[in-house]
Design a protein around this motif. Sequence first.
Motif, PDB file in Angstrom:
ATOM      1  N   LEU A  46      -1.968  -7.401   4.941  1.00  0.00           N
ATOM      2  CA  LEU A  46      -0.745  -7.986   5.508  1.00  0.00           C
ATOM      3  C   LEU A  46       0.387  -6.972   5.541  1.00  0.00           C
ATOM      4  N   PHE A  47       1.601  -7.418   5.902  1.00  0.00           N
ATOM      5  CA  PHE A  47       2.685  -6.514   6.286  1.00  0.00           C
ATOM      6  C   PHE A  47       3.340  -5.816   5.095  1.00  0.00           C
ATOM      7  N   THR A  52       0.379  -9.323   0.669  1.00  0.00           N
ATOM      8  CA  THR A  52      -1.032  -8.994   0.484  1.00  0.00           C
ATOM      9  C   THR A  52      -1.500  -9.389  -0.910  1.00  0.00           C
ATOM     10  N   SER A  53      -0.668  -9.166  -1.915  1.00  0.00           N
ATOM     11  CA  SER A  53      -1.017  -9.529  -3.289  1.00  0.00           C
ATOM     12  C   SER A  53      -1.223 -11.035  -3.423  1.00  0.00           C
ATOM     13  N   GLU A  54      -0.328 -11.808  -2.813  1.00  0.00           N
ATOM     14  CA  GLU A  54      -0.477 -13.269  -2.854  1.00  0.00           C
ATOM     15  C   GLU A  54      -1.783 -13.695  -2.204  1.00  0.00           C
ATOM     16  N   MET A  55      -2.092 -13.110  -1.037  1.00  0.00           N
ATOM     17  CA  MET A  55      -3.322 -13.456  -0.332  1.00  0.00           C
ATOM     18  C   MET A  55      -4.551 -13.126  -1.178  1.00  0.00           C
ATOM     19  N   ASN A  85      -3.185  -2.134   2.601  1.00  0.00           N
ATOM     20  CA  ASN A  85      -4.469  -1.502   2.275  1.00  0.00           C
ATOM     21  C   ASN A  85      -4.539  -0.956   0.856  1.00  0.00           C
ATOM     22  N   ALA A  86      -3.420  -0.441   0.354  1.00  0.00           N
ATOM     23  CA  ALA A  86      -3.418   0.204  -0.965  1.00  0.00           C
ATOM     24  C   ALA A  86      -3.843  -0.749  -2.080  1.00  0.00           C
ATOM     25  N   LEU A  87      -3.697  -2.051  -1.874  1.00  0.00           N
ATOM     26  CA  LEU A  87      -4.033  -3.015  -2.916  1.00  0.00           C
ATOM     27  C   LEU A  87      -5.522  -3.328  -2.969  1.00  0.00           C
ATOM     28  N   VAL A  88      -6.279  -2.852  -1.988  1.00  0.00           N
ATOM     29  CA  VAL A  88      -7.722  -3.109  -1.961  1.00  0.00           C
ATOM     30  C   VAL A  88      -8.415  -1.852  -2.482  1.00  0.00           C
ATOM     31  N   THR A 143      -2.021   4.073   3.395  1.00  0.00           N
ATOM     32  CA  THR A 143      -3.426   4.087   2.999  1.00  0.00           C
ATOM     33  C   THR A 143      -4.295   3.968   4.246  1.00  0.00           C
ATOM     34  N   PRO A 144      -4.684   5.095   4.839  1.00  0.00           N
ATOM     35  CA  PRO A 144      -5.423   5.080   6.101  1.00  0.00           C
ATOM     36  C   PRO A 144      -6.904   4.746   5.898  1.00  0.00           C
ATOM     37  N   PRO A 145      -7.623   4.523   6.977  1.00  0.00           N
ATOM     38  CA  PRO A 145      -9.067   4.279   6.884  1.00  0.00           C
ATOM     39  C   PRO A 145      -9.810   5.471   6.270  1.00  0.00           C
ATOM     40  N   THR A 146     -10.915   5.151   5.621  1.00  0.00           N
ATOM     41  CA  THR A 146     -11.788   6.192   5.067  1.00  0.00           C
ATOM     42  C   THR A 146     -13.007   6.434   5.954  1.00  0.00           C
TER      43      THR A 146
END
Length: 318
Positions: A46-47, A52-55, A85-88, A143-146
Amino acid sequence: MASSQQPGLHPLANGAWAWLAPGGGWGWSNAGLIVDGEESMLVDTLFDLALTSEMLKKMQDAEPLAKHVDTLINTHANGDHCHGNALVSGAEIIASTASALEMTELTPETMAELMAQSGEFGALGKYFQHCFGEFNFDGIPFTPPTRTFDGELDLRVGDKSVKLIEVGPAHTRGDVLVHVPGDSVVFTGDILFIESTPIIWQGPVSNWIKACQLIEDMNTDLIVPGHGPITDKHGVVKVRQYLQFVHDQARIRYDEGMGAQEAAKDIELNEYSAWSDPERIAVNVDSLYREFAGEDTRTDVLDLMARMAELAGFDAHS
């Protein structure tokens, strides 16, 4: 599908979930979760970090496999689908090659700077605050794609087949559909805005229309848009018809020699005026005009935002 769907986590099928944002306007995006066996896949973040943390917490409460996400798919480059992304942590992050490149152009840091300066922009700054003022872009790590791909990519989550289909350039340069045939589910990213006005940042519009037709031809019952409520094929048709309508109306005015912003003001949106953010017609007409003229250059984003601000009625006194 009813428009009264509540925000939050919705079970779709056996091991497929949709996260719905409250409303479908600027920045309020949807996401998805796919699980099977011992594996999990997240479709978009999310934005900002708080959202994102809540989700992620709600997903983990409902589905233990969400505690460790193996794979994260970013459907496209807009920050409301990738800033979290950084939270995943530890996940392989997959996007199209075009999306990965586009993500570098408007990073979370850039958004934070724009919001901090918005008070100096007059009416445009007020429109920025209207669109993005509820989000916090400070301190978000880029946090870009790997891993990237072009065209199509077949993946598995446990025993489930998941197909990534690149349909961009359309909304952005590298839009991707995430199709889970066994669950009869497709996550569309911003190829679909439901009850919210689509915005053609990139085009050509013909690619976007083809993407809608591809979804219409899929054997799928549950369609999760990038913004707005879960839908079915009828929702896809409405988006396709909007795109064709705007194309045809813009073409008439282009052939008459009318300027892009004048044309955007002149087009009567009729039934589509009830969709949120109708001022996006300014960007859509601009993209179509460049397409008609065969131009590869892109109009400055701040200029486009200023045009939308004007149509939305923002001025120095608003």
